[in-house]
Scaffold this active site. Structure first.
Site, mmCIF file in Angstrom:
data_model
loop_
_atom_site.group_PDB
_atom_site.id
_atom_site.type_symbol
_atom_site.label_atom_id
_atom_site.label_comp_id
_atom_site.label_asym_id
_atom_site.label_seq_id
_atom_site.Cartn_x
_atom_site.Cartn_y
_atom_site.Cartn_z
ATOM 1 N N ASP A 249 -5.541 -4.625 -6.355
ATOM 2 C CA ASP A 249 -5.052 -6.009 -6.424
ATOM 3 C C ASP A 249 -6.029 -7.071 -5.918
ATOM 4 O O ASP A 249 -5.644 -8.219 -5.688
ATOM 5 C CB ASP A 249 -3.663 -6.136 -5.775
ATOM 6 C CG ASP A 249 -3.580 -5.541 -4.378
ATOM 7 O OD1 ASP A 249 -4.600 -5.017 -3.890
ATOM 8 O OD2 ASP A 249 -2.486 -5.595 -3.784
ATOM 9 N N ASP B 169 0.824 -1.209 0.000
ATOM 10 C CA ASP B 169 0.000 0.000 0.000
ATOM 11 C C ASP B 169 0.861 1.263 0.000
ATOM 12 O O ASP B 169 0.406 2.330 -0.406
ATOM 13 C CB ASP B 169 -0.899 0.033 1.251
ATOM 14 C CG ASP B 169 -1.819 -1.172 1.335
ATOM 15 O OD1 ASP B 169 -1.848 -1.960 0.371
ATOM 16 O OD2 ASP B 169 -2.485 -1.338 2.369
ATOM 17 N N ASP C 135 -2.654 5.637 -2.687
ATOM 18 C CA ASP C 135 -1.982 4.501 -2.062
ATOM 19 C C ASP C 135 -1.318 3.720 -3.198
ATOM 20 O O ASP C 135 -1.903 3.577 -4.291
ATOM 21 C CB ASP C 135 -2.989 3.583 -1.360
ATOM 22 C CG ASP C 135 -3.472 4.129 -0.010
ATOM 23 O OD1 ASP C 135 -3.127 5.282 0.340
ATOM 24 O OD2 ASP C 135 -4.198 3.388 0.678
ATOM 25 N N SER D 225 -11.295 -5.725 4.283
ATOM 26 C CA SER D 225 -11.264 -6.036 2.856
ATOM 27 C C SER D 225 -12.322 -7.086 2.545
ATOM 28 O O SER D 225 -12.863 -7.720 3.447
ATOM 29 C CB SER D 225 -9.879 -6.527 2.446
ATOM 30 O OG SER D 225 -8.957 -5.476 2.604
ATOM 31 N N SER D 226 -12.575 -7.268 1.252
ATOM 32 C CA SER D 226 -13.656 -8.161 0.855
ATOM 33 C C SER D 226 -13.152 -9.600 0.678
ATOM 34 O O SER D 226 -11.948 -9.877 0.750
ATOM 35 C CB SER D 226 -14.252 -7.658 -0.461
ATOM 36 O OG SER D 226 -13.334 -7.904 -1.514
ATOM 37 N N HIS E 44 -7.564 -0.115 -3.609
ATOM 38 C CA HIS E 44 -6.474 -1.002 -4.032
ATOM 39 C C HIS E 44 -6.930 -1.936 -5.157
ATOM 40 O O HIS E 44 -7.951 -2.604 -5.042
ATOM 41 C CB HIS E 44 -5.875 -1.779 -2.856
ATOM 42 C CG HIS E 44 -5.458 -0.849 -1.741
ATOM 43 N ND1 HIS E 44 -5.250 -1.262 -0.462
ATOM 44 C CD2 HIS E 44 -5.218 0.499 -1.736
ATOM 45 C CE1 HIS E 44 -4.889 -0.216 0.287
ATOM 46 N NE2 HIS E 44 -4.881 0.866 -0.475
ATOM 47 N N CYS F 138 -0.751 -7.890 -1.155
ATOM 48 C CA CYS F 138 -0.750 -6.735 -0.235
ATOM 49 C C CYS F 138 0.412 -6.799 0.748
ATOM 50 O O CYS F 138 0.992 -5.767 1.082
ATOM 51 C CB CYS F 138 -2.027 -6.718 0.605
ATOM 52 S SG CYS F 138 -3.543 -6.581 -0.319
ATOM 53 N N ARG G 183 -16.748 -6.959 -10.564
ATOM 54 C CA ARG G 183 -16.231 -5.596 -10.769
ATOM 55 C C ARG G 183 -15.633 -5.453 -12.164
ATOM 56 O O ARG G 183 -14.412 -5.280 -12.310
ATOM 57 C CB ARG G 183 -15.136 -5.283 -9.763
ATOM 58 C CG ARG G 183 -15.545 -5.413 -8.327
ATOM 59 C CD ARG G 183 -14.324 -5.268 -7.431
ATOM 60 N NE ARG G 183 -14.656 -5.449 -6.041
ATOM 61 C CZ ARG G 183 -13.769 -5.578 -5.076
ATOM 62 N NH1 ARG G 183 -12.467 -5.545 -5.354
ATOM 63 N NH2 ARG G 183 -14.140 -5.741 -3.827
HETATM 64 O O1 DAV Z 1 -11.502 -5.918 -2.621
HETATM 65 O O2 DAV Z 1 -11.618 -5.548 -0.586
HETATM 66 C C1 DAV Z 1 -8.807 -5.065 -0.696
HETATM 67 C C2 DAV Z 1 -7.463 -4.432 -0.867
HETATM 68 C C3 DAV Z 1 -6.587 -4.692 0.252
HETATM 69 N N1 DAV Z 1 -5.415 -3.861 0.291
HETATM 70 C C4 DAV Z 1 -11.064 -5.406 -1.636
HETATM 71 C C5 DAV Z 1 -9.781 -4.629 -1.708
#
Ligand code: DAV
Length: 377
Positions: A255, A116, A202, A308-309, A253, A361, A272
């Site tokens: 990634d 990040d 970031d 995060s997801s 982010h 990450c 997405r």
């Molecule tokens: O899809 O939740 C998470 C990115 C973590 N640095 C997401 C993004």
């Protein structure tokens, strides 16, 4: 000879993309980690039905830190088995309060996710401005390492992007209150919790494709930040392209959304899709976009304090164009990547999810073989 040809390729710092054979890398640490505080750029929420309960503050519990550190150490071991030189951040106490002329915040966050904060572009290390108050000083755990490379090789460039004020004016507080319908209505405005005045990004919103870098507009990267990066790199013939994923209503982010694995192959997030028309940059150069399968966990099953997801599933780390490291539970993803001709290595990493990241990450690549090439457009 062009400027690009004259850039050193045997420099101690040299990485042009996300997939060339990895030689040296920094792996994050959970030592000293704290819960991320509530602040204008972040409203952390619990998961799994506990959304209404207050989010904890202060240091993370020791057993949570230990679990993540064990998994991070497993990654270090795997990388070393593949002859990758690994360095670790210096320990920092993130429980310290920050007070600046423009803001204060009760504690800081952690050094689990160097991705990040730092990005290597050829022989240059760029420290990102960052977008959240609790992460303002997150470059500090990496400074001994960065200074070491800078001293070791006179071809290393070292740049700290301008630090934003993080004043209340930099943030759009009503963003957090918008109902879902409102978010859908606004999804093509690409306006999130940060305003457009100050330069901020970031590093993890960017993804390197040789002489092209793509970077997404998000809650953690604004248009001024993208413009700063574009102007900064243009003299060296490196092109910066803004990309957008309108269905991601809380983007942060790139990634977990759009992940290049080798020349010609990008792992994409089926929930997405890239903005209509922006796919042309890749398709016209013969790249194939392949949707990742559904992750092994639902969002509700992710660790209670993870922000995060479930798509951390696709936050994979490439050792080379032929070898990729994945979280061990993501079986459907392993199968997909194997079918695409990749060798898939697996390690446990769900304990690191608690800190918002997975394998990409939690790492920052300092040296990969190869050099800048034109791979897009
Ligand atoms: O899809 O939740 C998470 C990115 C973590 N640095 C997401 C993004």
């Amino acid at each position: 000879m062009t400027l690009l040809d004259s850039m050193p390729t045997d420099c101690v710092v040299s990485a042009w993309n996300e997939w060339d054979r990895l030689r040296e890398m920094v792996v994050g640490t959970a030592v000293g980690a704290n819960y991320e505080p509530t602040e204008p750029g972040s409203r952390p929420q619990r998961r799994g039905g506990r959304e209404g309960n207050p989010f904890p503050t202060g240091p993370k519990p020791q057993h949570v830190i230990d679990q993540a550190n064990e998994e991070l150490q497993g990654l270090v071991q795997l990388l070393q088995d593949w002859d990758v030189v690994v360095r670790r951040p210096s320990p920092v106490d993130f429980s310290t309060q920050l007070v600046s002329p423009d803001f204060s915040v009760e504690n800081q966050y952690c050094a689990v996710c160097p991705r990040d904060v730092l990005i290597t572009v050829g022989s240059e290390i760029i420290e990102a401005p960052m977008s959240r108050r609790a992460r303002f000083f997150e470059y500090l755990p990496y400074r001994d390492i960065v200074r070491g490379y800078w001293k070791q090789d006179q071809n290393v460039r070292w740049t700290a992007a301008p630090k934003p004020s993080m004043h209340d004016r930099m943030y759009r507080q009503e963003f957090w209150e918008w109902p879902l319908v409102e978010r859908h209505k606004r999804m093509h405005d690409f306006e999130f919790c940060v305003t457009q005045e100050e330069v901020l990004f970031d590093a993890a919103d960017a993804s390197r494709f040789g002489n092209d870098i793509i970077i997404q507009e998000s809650m953690t990267t604004n248009r001024a930040g993208i413009e700063w990066l574009r102007r900064h790199l243009q003299d060296r013939g490196i092109r910066v392209h803004a990309v957008h994923f309108p269905l991601d209503l809380f983007p942060s982010h790139i990634d977990c959304t759009f992940v290049p694995l080798r020349p010609g192959l990008i792992l994409t997030n089926p929930e997405r899709p890239i903005l209509e028309g922006e796919d042309k940059l890749f398709l016209d150069s013969g790249w194939k976009l392949v949707d990742a399968p559904q992750p092994s966990l639902t969002n509700d099953q992710m660790p209670e304090f993870c922000q995060s997801s479930k798509w951390l599933s696709m936050n994979v780390l490439s050792l080379s164009p032929d070898v990729v490291i994945c979280e061990e539970n993501e079986h459907e993803l392993h199968e997909l990547l194997s079918r695409e001709g990749l060798e898939v290595l697996t390690i446990p990493f769900r304990g690191v999810y608690e800190f918002g990241g997975s394998l990409h990450c939690a790492t920052w690549d300092v040296r990969r073989e190869g050099k800048g090439e034109d791979l897009l457009g």
